[in-house]
Write a protein that holds these residues in place. Sequence first.
Motif, PDB file in Angstrom:
ATOM      1  N   GLU A  77      -7.241  -4.372 -18.234  1.00  0.00           N
ATOM      2  CA  GLU A  77      -7.306  -3.207 -17.359  1.00  0.00           C
ATOM      3  C   GLU A  77      -6.258  -3.258 -16.258  1.00  0.00           C
ATOM      4  OE1 GLU A  77     -11.307  -2.617 -15.958  1.00  0.00           O
ATOM      5  OE2 GLU A  77     -12.144  -2.701 -17.972  1.00  0.00           O
ATOM      6  N   GLY A  78      -5.816  -4.472 -15.892  1.00  0.00           N
ATOM      7  CA  GLY A  78      -4.890  -4.618 -14.773  1.00  0.00           C
ATOM      8  C   GLY A  78      -5.625  -4.724 -13.444  1.00  0.00           C
ATOM      9  N   ASN A  79      -6.947  -4.889 -13.520  1.00  0.00           N
ATOM     10  CA  ASN A  79      -7.731  -4.895 -12.280  1.00  0.00           C
ATOM     11  C   ASN A  79      -7.495  -6.134 -11.436  1.00  0.00           C
ATOM     12  OD1 ASN A  79      -9.134  -6.076 -14.560  1.00  0.00           O
ATOM     13  ND2 ASN A  79     -10.891  -6.369 -13.232  1.00  0.00           N
ATOM     14  N   ALA A  80      -7.309  -7.286 -12.091  1.00  0.00           N
ATOM     15  CA  ALA A  80      -7.070  -8.506 -11.312  1.00  0.00           C
ATOM     16  C   ALA A  80      -5.786  -8.347 -10.507  1.00  0.00           C
ATOM     17  CB  ALA A  80      -6.981  -9.715 -12.235  1.00  0.00           C
ATOM     18  N   ASP A  81      -4.755  -7.803 -11.126  1.00  0.00           N
ATOM     19  CA  ASP A  81      -3.471  -7.654 -10.440  1.00  0.00           C
ATOM     20  C   ASP A  81      -3.521  -6.603  -9.336  1.00  0.00           C
ATOM     21  OD1 ASP A  81      -1.289  -9.362 -11.828  1.00  0.00           O
ATOM     22  OD2 ASP A  81      -2.562  -8.630 -13.439  1.00  0.00           O
ATOM     23  N   MET A  82      -4.204  -5.494  -9.599  1.00  0.00           N
ATOM     24  CA  MET A  82      -4.330  -4.482  -8.551  1.00  0.00           C
ATOM     25  C   MET A  82      -4.973  -5.097  -7.309  1.00  0.00           C
ATOM     26  SD  MET A  82      -3.210  -1.384  -9.116  1.00  0.00           S
ATOM     27  CE  MET A  82      -4.233  -0.157  -8.301  1.00  0.00           C
ATOM     28  N   GLY A  83      -5.984  -5.906  -7.508  1.00  0.00           N
ATOM     29  CA  GLY A  83      -6.672  -6.524  -6.375  1.00  0.00           C
ATOM     30  C   GLY A  83      -5.804  -7.545  -5.665  1.00  0.00           C
ATOM     31  N   VAL A  84      -5.292  -8.482  -6.437  1.00  0.00           N
ATOM     32  CA  VAL A  84      -4.586  -9.633  -5.872  1.00  0.00           C
ATOM     33  C   VAL A  84      -3.304  -9.223  -5.136  1.00  0.00           C
ATOM     34  CG1 VAL A  84      -3.174 -11.600  -6.609  1.00  0.00           C
ATOM     35  CG2 VAL A  84      -5.530 -11.377  -7.417  1.00  0.00           C
ATOM     36  N   HIS A  85      -2.558  -8.249  -5.702  1.00  0.00           N
ATOM     37  CA  HIS A  85      -1.259  -7.923  -5.095  1.00  0.00           C
ATOM     38  C   HIS A  85      -1.371  -6.973  -3.910  1.00  0.00           C
ATOM     39  CE1 HIS A  85       0.137 -10.075  -8.463  1.00  0.00           C
ATOM     40  NE2 HIS A  85       0.047  -9.106  -9.341  1.00  0.00           N
ATOM     41  N   ARG A 105     -14.426  -6.456   3.198  1.00  0.00           N
ATOM     42  CA  ARG A 105     -14.503  -5.865   1.852  1.00  0.00           C
ATOM     43  C   ARG A 105     -13.643  -6.686   0.900  1.00  0.00           C
ATOM     44  NH1 ARG A 105     -14.101  -1.451   5.285  1.00  0.00           N
ATOM     45  NH2 ARG A 105     -11.870  -1.860   5.349  1.00  0.00           N
ATOM     46  N   ILE A 106     -14.215  -7.085  -0.212  1.00  0.00           N
ATOM     47  CA  ILE A 106     -13.404  -7.776  -1.213  1.00  0.00           C
ATOM     48  C   ILE A 106     -13.532  -7.084  -2.565  1.00  0.00           C
ATOM     49  CG2 ILE A 106     -13.622 -10.031  -0.102  1.00  0.00           C
ATOM     50  CD1 ILE A 106     -15.425 -10.732  -2.633  1.00  0.00           C
ATOM     51  N   VAL A 107     -12.461  -7.222  -3.365  1.00  0.00           N
ATOM     52  CA  VAL A 107     -12.537  -6.784  -4.759  1.00  0.00           C
ATOM     53  C   VAL A 107     -12.464  -8.033  -5.635  1.00  0.00           C
ATOM     54  CG1 VAL A 107     -11.655  -4.438  -4.553  1.00  0.00           C
ATOM     55  CG2 VAL A 107     -10.045  -6.354  -4.682  1.00  0.00           C
ATOM     56  N   LYS A 108     -13.199  -7.991  -6.726  1.00  0.00           N
ATOM     57  CA  LYS A 108     -13.245  -9.150  -7.627  1.00  0.00           C
ATOM     58  C   LYS A 108     -12.868  -8.724  -9.026  1.00  0.00           C
ATOM     59  CE  LYS A 108     -16.602 -11.970  -8.334  1.00  0.00           C
ATOM     60  NZ  LYS A 108     -17.976 -11.832  -8.817  1.00  0.00           N
ATOM     61  N   SER A 109     -12.172  -9.582  -9.741  1.00  0.00           N
ATOM     62  CA  SER A 109     -12.047  -9.336 -11.175  1.00  0.00           C
ATOM     63  C   SER A 109     -12.927 -10.358 -11.869  1.00  0.00           C
ATOM     64  CB  SER A 109     -10.600  -9.423 -11.635  1.00  0.00           C
ATOM     65  OG  SER A 109     -10.162 -10.742 -11.612  1.00  0.00           O
ATOM     66  N   LYS A 110     -13.016 -10.236 -13.186  1.00  0.00           N
ATOM     67  CA  LYS A 110     -14.042 -10.984 -13.906  1.00  0.00           C
ATOM     68  C   LYS A 110     -13.892 -12.491 -13.728  1.00  0.00           C
ATOM     69  CE  LYS A 110     -14.488  -9.905 -18.101  1.00  0.00           C
ATOM     70  NZ  LYS A 110     -14.684  -9.079 -19.203  1.00  0.00           N
ATOM     71  N   LYS A 154     -11.214   1.426  -3.586  1.00  0.00           N
ATOM     72  CA  LYS A 154     -11.674   0.084  -3.203  1.00  0.00           C
ATOM     73  C   LYS A 154     -10.508  -0.902  -3.183  1.00  0.00           C
ATOM     74  CE  LYS A 154     -16.044   1.271  -3.120  1.00  0.00           C
ATOM     75  NZ  LYS A 154     -16.767   1.338  -1.824  1.00  0.00           N
ATOM     76  N   PHE A 155      -9.586  -0.777  -4.169  1.00  0.00           N
ATOM     77  CA  PHE A 155      -8.415  -1.656  -4.196  1.00  0.00           C
ATOM     78  C   PHE A 155      -7.580  -1.476  -2.934  1.00  0.00           C
ATOM     79  CE2 PHE A 155      -8.683  -1.485  -9.019  1.00  0.00           C
ATOM     80  CZ  PHE A 155      -8.961  -2.826  -9.170  1.00  0.00           C
ATOM     81  N   LEU A 156      -7.402  -0.214  -2.529  1.00  0.00           N
ATOM     82  CA  LEU A 156      -6.529   0.068  -1.393  1.00  0.00           C
ATOM     83  C   LEU A 156      -7.171  -0.391  -0.080  1.00  0.00           C
ATOM     84  CD1 LEU A 156      -5.226   3.600  -2.478  1.00  0.00           C
ATOM     85  CD2 LEU A 156      -3.991   1.437  -2.595  1.00  0.00           C
ATOM     86  N   LEU A 183       0.821  -1.209   0.000  1.00  0.00           N
ATOM     87  CA  LEU A 183       0.000   0.000   0.000  1.00  0.00           C
ATOM     88  C   LEU A 183       0.858   1.263   0.000  1.00  0.00           C
ATOM     89  CD1 LEU A 183      -2.811  -1.009   2.529  1.00  0.00           C
ATOM     90  CD2 LEU A 183      -3.041  -0.756   0.068  1.00  0.00           C
ATOM     91  N   GLN A 184       2.110   1.128   0.486  1.00  0.00           N
ATOM     92  CA  GLN A 184       3.015   2.284   0.509  1.00  0.00           C
ATOM     93  C   GLN A 184       3.398   2.731  -0.908  1.00  0.00           C
ATOM     94  OE1 GLN A 184       5.432   0.038   3.692  1.00  0.00           O
ATOM     95  NE2 GLN A 184       6.259   2.119   3.774  1.00  0.00           N
ATOM     96  N   LEU A 185       3.071   1.895  -1.902  1.00  0.00           N
ATOM     97  CA  LEU A 185       3.429   2.242  -3.277  1.00  0.00           C
ATOM     98  C   LEU A 185       2.329   3.025  -3.997  1.00  0.00           C
ATOM     99  CD1 LEU A 185       4.963  -1.229  -4.153  1.00  0.00           C
ATOM    100  CD2 LEU A 185       6.236   0.891  -3.768  1.00  0.00           C
ATOM    101  N   ALA A 186       1.253   3.338  -3.268  1.00  0.00           N
ATOM    102  CA  ALA A 186       0.091   3.980  -3.905  1.00  0.00           C
ATOM    103  C   ALA A 186       0.432   5.324  -4.540  1.00  0.00           C
ATOM    104  CB  ALA A 186      -1.043   4.132  -2.897  1.00  0.00           C
ATOM    105  N   GLY A 187       1.469   5.984  -4.069  1.00  0.00           N
ATOM    106  CA  GLY A 187       1.786   7.308  -4.606  1.00  0.00           C
ATOM    107  C   GLY A 187       2.876   7.322  -5.667  1.00  0.00           C
ATOM    108  N   VAL A 188       3.265   6.160  -6.164  1.00  0.00           N
ATOM    109  CA  VAL A 188       4.370   6.107  -7.135  1.00  0.00           C
ATOM    110  C   VAL A 188       3.916   6.680  -8.487  1.00  0.00           C
ATOM    111  CG1 VAL A 188       5.898   4.583  -8.441  1.00  0.00           C
ATOM    112  CG2 VAL A 188       5.475   4.143  -6.012  1.00  0.00           C
ATOM    113  N   ASP A 189       4.713   7.602  -9.023  1.00  0.00           N
ATOM    114  CA  ASP A 189       4.378   8.195 -10.322  1.00  0.00           C
ATOM    115  C   ASP A 189       5.022   7.442 -11.480  1.00  0.00           C
ATOM    116  OD1 ASP A 189       2.852  10.567  -9.455  1.00  0.00           O
ATOM    117  OD2 ASP A 189       4.728  11.063  -8.434  1.00  0.00           O
TER     118      ASP A 189
END
Lengths: 190, 457
Positions: free
Chosen positions: B216-224, B101-106, B189-191, A90-96
């Motif tokens: 979109e990269g949504n699965a990776d944003m959620g999972v990681h 709270r959970i996020v889901k990808s397709k 929501k991801f955060l 989560l600390q990476l949220a501000g990376v440009d």
Amino acid sequence: MSSKSHILGRIRGNKPGPRALPTLPPDPAAGTREQWEPAFRAVLTGSKSGFITPDALSGHVAAYGPDATIVSTVPEVAGNLYLGTVTDPLQLAGVDVTVLRARLGVAENGAMWVSETEAVHRVLPFITQHLVLVVRTSDLVGTMHEAYRRIDVAETGFGVFIAGPSKTADIEQSLVIGAHGPRSLTVCLG
Amino acid sequence: MTHAERAAEFLLDESRTDWHDASLWHVRGKRDAVVHGIPEWEALRQLGSDIKDNVLSNLDTYLEEFEARATAKGVTVHWARDAAEHNEIVHSILHRHRVERIVKSKSMLTEECHLNEYLEGRGIEVIDTDLGERIIQLRKEPPSHIVMPAIHLKKEEIGQLFHEQLGTDVGASDPQYLTEAARQHLREKFLAANAAITGVNFAVAETGGIVVCTNEGNADMGVHLAPVQIHCMGIEKIIPRAEHLGVFTRLLARSATGQPVTIYTSHHHRPKPGGEMHVVIVDNGRSEQLGREDFRNSLKCIRCGACMNTCPIYRRSGGHSYDHTIPGPIGSILSPGIDLKKHGDLAFASTLCGSCSDVCPVKIDIHDQLYKWRQLVSEAGHLPRSKTLPLAGAGAVLSRGGLYNFMGKAARVALRLAPRSLLYHKFNPWGETRELPEVPEESFKEWYARTKSGREQ
């Protein structure tokens, strides 16, 4: 009976007779090595990625301005956020801007392989606002078949082929760059 | 309601139907253009089909191999017989971690299992993060397409929805602007998510890893970002070896959207440091389909959606008219096996033109299977009388040469003399949108005899 044995039992009772696994044929002619670089450039340009030369790399990153938060795991560019201090993704949220090396690039579709080794934090290539991938021309391959032979997908816990900036066309098929991940992808090829 | 009745509702808005038809045909065109750049395309399809044949005949051993390899890498593998067990497993993981709270990808599988409703009923906030999925989630609708879930909606409708739910400017409908609003909304929501759920495009037996493809990269944003990651897969998603990913990644995106590859092809093999990774393997009727010799090939499907984009019926009736999680031609051969009485009419939602089979990247004989399901629907007595009566009549006439000749002559006379109201009325739905051709003076048989096989005039 456990669900596992139940499911496997049903599969054994219902599956068809043996069918041999086909041998993968020799690689299709994806052009010669000289044709790979133009093909790689063309397909990535089509997916709205930009190209720079290695000499332009530090200038490209500096152009994001003195206030930009920059992460780099390549020796050619210095970042200003040191990943050793990051314990929570989560600390990476501000990376440009993030600069990473890609292990190889695929001529037929522009896909570039980045594993956990290069990214350090798995979310980094996705959460950054802008991504720069550094690829050597000598690391290009023709097709995905060759790519999967060159890499070991299970070598690290996570690896990804990246073939452009994050995008969507979910609203009336209109292409929009910057869905959830990077708003731009720049490929430093040389 | 039947498919035909739901399609009739969709067709009431003619300009919208034309727009829907054109949007999907455009995607089909993109697919053709990119496929033509691969000279070995047909050989590649054959390879995909042959690998999947091998998978179906070794499904048990590949799944066991996958489980052993994945477990050795610290991944927890679960097995679910049906949708109910799948939902319980997912909930128990979330419950153990006190996830709110959970996020889901397709994931079409979680749609099939109605996971969202199940979790929401137990107090868990579920956010779909694929833009199209989020749009239809906010509208409380099911997806109308497996790759483009909101393909049935116009940007003005999405603009209005976002104005009401996300506070975007009134009347704003620019896709760039709306996507940016969704990006900001979903980033929060991801955060904040404690767990992330994705579907699975491919699971590799040899390595024990799973592969997820997105643009979109949504699965990776959620999972990681979330400490707990859960990947839900049907038993048929397994492939033998990593090298086979070369075949399937080349087929998938080209067939789906006409892209040379999805922007992200993510390979997950171990939990992230300090995190947990779960894979839920689900049967839910698939092992039964495996036992149906005529229909087991439907399990080869890699969910690209190409059969929908090309289908003249899908394009002009919309995904919701199928009333099944997977619409279109592939959905119409999967769903009768789940409930023949409810979904049997989908076997008739086709012209049997065969275009679906022609574009299928793993060469599923979709239109042949549709025809076979029609016969089973008929044998089981599920055909409506509006079909059985004319078919009985046609059978009587077509099996008797003399009667056929007589009826042909009678029809040629009657059709010329009969008033229009006798031919076009509510018992003739065929005539609602079509005109009969001009009645010829003689039958083909008569013409053939008169002209001596067409040699004389």
